[in-house]
Design a protein around this motif. Sequence first.
Motif, short mmCIF file in Angstrom:
data_model
loop_
_atom_site.label_atom_id
_atom_site.label_comp_id
_atom_site.label_asym_id
_atom_site.label_seq_id
_atom_site.Cartn_x
_atom_site.Cartn_y
_atom_site.Cartn_z
N PHE A 181 8.00 -7.67 -0.70
CA PHE A 181 7.49 -6.56 0.51
C PHE A 181 7.44 -5.68 0.61
CE2 PHE A 181 7.88 -11.25 3.00
CZ PHE A 181 6.80 -10.53 4.52
N LYS A 182 5.93 -5.21 0.17
CA LYS A 182 6.31 -3.64 0.25
C LYS A 182 5.00 -3.03 1.64
CE LYS A 182 6.71 -1.94 -3.69
NZ LYS A 182 7.93 -0.98 -3.95
N ASN A 183 5.76 -1.51 1.62
CA ASN A 183 5.18 -0.78 1.89
C ASN A 183 3.37 -0.57 2.52
OD1 ASN A 183 4.18 0.85 4.86
ND2 ASN A 183 5.83 2.36 4.40
N ALA A 184 2.59 -1.32 3.78
CA ALA A 184 1.45 -1.04 3.47
C ALA A 184 0.39 0.05 3.84
CB ALA A 184 0.33 -2.43 3.89
N GLY A 185 1.63 0.77 5.13
CA GLY A 185 0.90 2.70 5.80
C GLY A 185 0.03 2.20 5.99
N SER A 216 3.43 -2.66 8.37
CA SER A 216 2.98 -3.69 7.75
C SER A 216 2.96 -4.03 6.51
CB SER A 216 1.74 -3.22 7.81
OG SER A 216 1.80 -2.19 7.48
N ALA A 217 2.57 -4.97 5.66
CA ALA A 217 3.00 -5.29 4.40
C ALA A 217 1.68 -5.31 3.75
CB ALA A 217 3.76 -6.49 4.85
N VAL A 242 1.35 -13.23 -7.19
CA VAL A 242 -0.39 -13.43 -6.93
C VAL A 242 0.30 -11.88 -5.30
CG1 VAL A 242 -1.58 -14.51 -5.34
CG2 VAL A 242 -1.09 -15.27 -7.46
N VAL A 243 -0.78 -10.94 -4.94
CA VAL A 243 -0.35 -10.31 -4.02
C VAL A 243 -1.48 -10.42 -3.37
CG1 VAL A 243 -0.55 -7.29 -4.19
CG2 VAL A 243 0.62 -8.68 -6.34
N PHE A 244 -1.20 -10.35 -2.24
CA PHE A 244 -1.95 -10.10 -0.74
C PHE A 244 -1.57 -8.17 -0.29
CE2 PHE A 244 -1.17 -14.33 -1.29
CZ PHE A 244 -2.59 -15.63 -1.18
N SER A 245 -2.86 -7.75 0.07
CA SER A 245 -2.64 -6.41 0.20
C SER A 245 -2.43 -6.39 2.12
CB SER A 245 -4.22 -5.72 -0.20
OG SER A 245 -5.43 -5.99 0.76
N GLY A 246 -2.57 -7.60 2.53
CA GLY A 246 -2.72 -7.77 3.89
C GLY A 246 -4.42 -6.48 4.20
N ASP A 247 -3.67 -5.38 5.39
CA ASP A 247 -4.50 -4.10 5.55
C ASP A 247 -3.87 -2.82 5.08
OD1 ASP A 247 -6.36 -6.61 7.11
OD2 ASP A 247 -5.20 -5.17 9.12
N LEU A 248 -4.21 -2.10 4.32
CA LEU A 248 -4.01 -0.91 3.09
C LEU A 248 -4.77 -0.21 4.47
CD1 LEU A 248 -4.80 -1.34 -0.14
CD2 LEU A 248 -2.00 -1.98 0.59
N GLY A 249 -3.58 1.15 4.48
CA GLY A 249 -3.32 2.27 5.15
C GLY A 249 -4.12 2.92 4.17
N ASN A 250 -4.41 4.61 5.16
CA ASN A 250 -5.18 6.01 4.48
C ASN A 250 -3.78 6.35 3.80
OD1 ASN A 250 -5.01 7.17 6.16
ND2 ASN A 250 -6.37 6.15 7.50
N ASN A 251 -3.74 7.89 3.24
CA ASN A 251 -2.57 8.49 2.15
C ASN A 251 -2.68 9.49 3.31
OD1 ASN A 251 -2.37 6.93 0.51
ND2 ASN A 251 -4.90 7.98 -0.59
N VAL A 310 0.70 9.18 11.52
CA VAL A 310 1.78 8.19 12.16
C VAL A 310 3.07 7.48 10.96
CG1 VAL A 310 2.59 5.90 13.50
CG2 VAL A 310 0.66 7.85 13.79
N MET A 311 1.86 7.16 9.87
CA MET A 311 2.01 6.10 8.89
C MET A 311 2.06 6.88 7.27
SD MET A 311 2.97 3.45 11.23
CE MET A 311 3.89 2.76 9.30
N PRO A 312 3.71 6.38 6.63
CA PRO A 312 3.56 6.51 4.97
C PRO A 312 2.71 6.08 4.57
CG PRO A 312 5.24 5.21 5.80
CD PRO A 312 5.05 5.29 7.01
N SER A 313 2.06 6.84 3.27
CA SER A 313 1.16 6.43 2.66
C SER A 313 1.71 4.81 1.77
CB SER A 313 1.52 6.77 1.44
OG SER A 313 0.38 8.00 2.32
N PRO A 314 0.76 3.92 1.73
CA PRO A 314 0.41 2.75 0.79
C PRO A 314 1.77 2.66 -0.05
CG PRO A 314 -1.42 2.66 1.30
CD PRO A 314 -1.17 4.10 2.36
#
Length: 465
Positions: free
Chosen positions: A160-164, A169-170, A185-194, A198-202
């Motif tokens: 799991f990697k941070n999706a931001g 979120s992952a 295989v990578v599933f991005s989930g929902d990616l945040g913006n930079n 509140v959230m760090p960047s993906p």
Amino acid sequence: MAIVQSFGAAETVTGSCHLLQLQNGINLLIDCGMFQGSVEAHNRKPFGFDPSEIDFLLITHAHLDHIGRIPKLVKEGFSGTIITHNSTMDLAEVVLMDSAKLQEESYKTAYKKAQRIGEEKSVPKPLYEKDDVRLVYQLPVREARYDETLSLGHGISVTFKNAGHILDSAIIRITFEEDGVSKSVVFSGDLGNNNDLVMPSPDILEEADALFIESTYGDRNHKGVEESDEELEAIIKETINNEGNVLIPSFAIERTQEILCLLKQMYDRGDLPVCKIYLDSPMAIRATEIYKAYHEELSECCNAFLERDGTIFGFPYLNYTLHVHESMKINEEESRCIIIAGAGMCNGGRILQHFKHRLWNEKNALVFVGYQVEGTLGRKIVDGERKIRVYNEDIIIKAAVHTINGFSAHADQSDLIEWMQSFKRLGKIFLIHGERDKQEIFQKEIRKQMDKKAHIVKYAETIGV
């Protein structure tokens, strides 16, 4: 060959549900979300696979369109292991219990009406009830942590990697062996913006043989963050100083917390007019408490607030209205209020009572700060509808209507392409979680900027990876 089939979020935004079937017979399901808006009828259709044959359910994050059908999945036979962050399970409980409550209430109301005309048998039962949600929490759960690789046996591992996007979120990377060759295989989930408050960047990933990437805003770029902040500030100042009220339909998880942070910054600078701010959403209030409990996953800004004030989001003008009678008392306030209430797409929740009491008044303002799915009341208003029906009453919209896309918790077109360009090795690209017309624009832009083909995934299409 391993195959992927998408049984949701294929040529549409909601209903995220992706099945990865490996050669060795192990089946992984990534998300199991609810369809919303014009496609919500799909929630009652069969999954397209046997839930009892799913070995692992991997959850990217706790938004309803990614978790909303999990109780249905369990009802129909899933008994495998859930893999996700602990915070995601905490948020999911809030979201799913609220969903079950709304379904139960809607069913009771419809049933009573049908009884009067002898058609009670025609009323569909809830998709699931609160007891069904509780069964989800009896299943085994493996905690995921960012950057920690979990072995699932059979040569399969998950990272799991941070999706931001929202709290914990992952992005999920699944690695497995096939014919002696390692694949990912990578599933991005929902990616945040930079630029999220509140959230760090993906996180950046290095390689993938196949990438299934969201495309919600693949057709456009958001307004700049500063521009969006200034726009909201200007709307608030003008409306409050003219003795009006500001209505903000907001998603309980992430968007609400970002708006609260922004309002707190305005208060700190002395730019927020004297007013009363109401967070009128029990789900958002509970989610905000969970955000504080996992504050170490949030931005430096949030943690600075916590260290200084002992609270991340609280400040003197802010009021939490948890109970119904507290919510109803807001109606007694004639002016100088900012009301943040769910649902974010206006398809239910307390925002509707505020529409009834305030949308007809030209002194007021309605501000959309999140994506409005096709078929929802919010989308109709954004598209220009000026008369709506709320609680069997027609309401004319005289309040000023504003849409500020810069607050989106989703990456825009530039963010998505920049994120993909950061891969050192990227194989096939598959577009999910987006409306078809927007995906086609994104597809062309990927070809133009990356010189790569991107395939738009169709519902239940078999894709070899």
